[in-house]
Design a protein around this motif. Structure first.
Motif, PDB file in Angstrom:
ATOM      1  N   UNK A  80       0.712  -0.958  -0.209  1.00 40.95           N
ATOM      2  CA  UNK A  80       0.303   0.138   0.072  1.00 40.95           C
ATOM      3  C   UNK A  80       0.856   1.171  -0.065  1.00 40.95           C
ATOM      4  N   UNK A  81       2.022   1.191   0.874  1.00 45.37           N
ATOM      5  CA  UNK A  81       2.923   2.354   0.735  1.00 45.37           C
ATOM      6  C   UNK A  81       3.565   2.527  -0.851  1.00 45.37           C
ATOM      7  N   UNK A  82       4.005   1.554  -1.261  1.00 42.45           N
ATOM      8  CA  UNK A  82       4.500   1.533  -2.509  1.00 42.45           C
ATOM      9  C   UNK A  82       3.544   2.485  -3.442  1.00 42.45           C
ATOM     10  N   UNK A  83       2.161   1.761  -3.369  1.00 39.31           N
ATOM     11  CA  UNK A  83       1.078   2.150  -4.482  1.00 39.31           C
ATOM     12  C   UNK A  83       0.856   3.560  -4.045  1.00 39.31           C
ATOM     13  N   UNK A  84       0.904   4.280  -2.945  1.00 36.82           N
ATOM     14  CA  UNK A  84       0.462   5.363  -2.629  1.00 36.82           C
ATOM     15  C   UNK A  84       1.502   6.437  -2.899  1.00 36.82           C
ATOM     16  N   UNK A  85       2.849   5.987  -2.887  1.00 40.94           N
ATOM     17  CA  UNK A  85       4.203   6.786  -3.020  1.00 40.94           C
ATOM     18  C   UNK A  85       4.003   6.756  -4.535  1.00 40.94           C
ATOM     19  N   UNK A  86       3.802   5.913  -5.322  1.00 39.83           N
ATOM     20  CA  UNK A  86       3.929   6.053  -7.003  1.00 39.83           C
ATOM     21  C   UNK A  86       2.705   6.939  -7.220  1.00 39.83           C
ATOM     22  N   UNK A  87       1.568   6.823  -6.702  1.00 36.79           N
ATOM     23  CA  UNK A  87       0.487   7.585  -7.158  1.00 36.79           C
ATOM     24  C   UNK A  87       0.807   9.169  -6.794  1.00 36.79           C
ATOM     25  N   UNK A  88       1.422   9.360  -5.613  1.00 31.21           N
ATOM     26  CA  UNK A  88       1.938  10.659  -5.300  1.00 31.21           C
ATOM     27  C   UNK A  88       2.907  11.272  -6.056  1.00 31.21           C
ATOM     28  N   UNK A  89       3.855  10.415  -6.520  1.00 33.26           N
ATOM     29  CA  UNK A  89       4.911  10.945  -7.465  1.00 33.26           C
ATOM     30  C   UNK A  89       4.265  11.173  -8.797  1.00 33.26           C
ATOM     31  N   UNK A  90       3.148  10.362  -9.207  1.00 30.44           N
ATOM     32  CA  UNK A  90       2.413  10.447 -10.514  1.00 30.44           C
ATOM     33  C   UNK A  90       1.745  11.897 -10.405  1.00 30.44           C
ATOM     34  N   UNK A  91       0.994  12.274  -9.213  1.00 33.60           N
ATOM     35  CA  UNK A  91       0.165  13.453  -9.338  1.00 33.60           C
ATOM     36  C   UNK A  91       1.188  14.479  -9.157  1.00 33.60           C
ATOM     37  N   UNK A  92       2.437  14.410  -8.689  1.00 28.65           N
ATOM     38  CA  UNK A  92       3.225  15.511  -8.668  1.00 28.65           C
ATOM     39  C   UNK A  92       3.878  15.919 -10.047  1.00 28.65           C
ATOM     40  N   UNK A  93       3.629  15.072 -11.004  1.00 26.89           N
ATOM     41  CA  UNK A  93       3.959  15.194 -12.521  1.00 26.89           C
ATOM     42  C   UNK A  93       3.258  16.346 -12.912  1.00 26.89           C
ATOM     43  N   UNK A  94       2.200  16.507 -12.475  1.00 31.89           N
ATOM     44  CA  UNK A  94       1.250  17.625 -12.936  1.00 31.89           C
ATOM     45  C   UNK A  94       1.804  19.064 -12.368  1.00 31.89           C
ATOM     46  N   UNK A  95       2.710  19.365 -11.537  1.00 32.74           N
ATOM     47  CA  UNK A  95       3.188  20.287 -10.915  1.00 32.74           C
ATOM     48  C   UNK A  95       4.592  20.813 -11.467  1.00 32.74           C
ATOM     49  N   UNK A  96       5.158  19.685 -11.873  1.00 31.83           N
ATOM     50  CA  UNK A  96       6.670  19.651 -12.232  1.00 31.83           C
ATOM     51  C   UNK A  96       6.640  20.230 -13.669  1.00 31.83           C
ATOM     52  N   UNK A  97       7.552  21.044 -13.620  1.00 30.10           N
ATOM     53  CA  UNK A  97       8.065  21.744 -14.916  1.00 30.10           C
ATOM     54  C   UNK A  97       8.892  20.924 -16.028  1.00 30.10           C
ATOM     55  N   UNK A  98       9.938  20.019 -15.476  1.00 31.56           N
ATOM     56  CA  UNK A  98      10.674  19.297 -16.326  1.00 31.56           C
ATOM     57  C   UNK A  98      10.062  17.939 -16.452  1.00 31.56           C
TER      58      UNK A  98
END
Length: 147
Positions: A100-118
């Motif tokens: 679950x931690x791995x899944x949530x971590x990957x989802x958070x990283x994925x969502x972070x991509x919408x804010x990241x410029x690079x």
């Protein structure tokens, strides 16, 4: 990539069938884990190599529809992984917690991509996370099943 995901996800089912010919939910969930893992893994790679695909005339999602659409697709595939560890409750609480931690971590990283410029840097992070995700998940399965 989705068609290739079927072929890439079938080995656990084949391995399970070689050991136990009776139907069990575990190989089906392992199939789903690997099937759902592959599109965001491969799309991250496709984003990193977008210009190479474009030059070769290969119509990958980032080439045809751009990075924004590719990011959305990746997050959807990762989100689909969220419930799967709970079908493997027989592996115990430590496994459920790690998965679950791995899944949530990957989802958070994925969502972070919408804010990241690079976008390419984010794609690299997603690719590396996907490699670590699958490795840690399967190692955790092995460790919790050792008697």
């Amino acid at each position: 990539t989705v068609v290739g995901s079927i072929a890439g996800a079938i080995p656990p089912v084949i391995g399970w069938a070689a050991v136990d010919p009776h139907f069990h939910v575990v190989p089906f969930i392992l199939f789903l884990l690997m099937f759902l893992w592959q599109p965001p893994h491969f799309l991250a790679l496709a984003m990193k190599r977008c210009e190479e695909y474009r030059a070769a005339g290969i119509p990958m999602l980032p080439v045809v529809h751009g990075f924004a659409m590719t990011k959305r697709q990746m997050v959807i595939w990762v989100a689909c992984l969220l419930p799967l560890p709970f079908y493997l409750f027989s592996l115990g609480t430590p496994f459920l917690t790690i998965a679950t931690l791995l899944n949530v971590g990957w989802l958070i990283l994925g969502l972070y991509g919408f804010k990241m410029k690079d976008d390419v840097k984010w794609a690299k992070w997603m690719f590396v996370y996907s490699l670590n995700y699958l490795t840690i998940l399967f190692v955790a399965m092995v460790i919790v099943t050792i008697d």
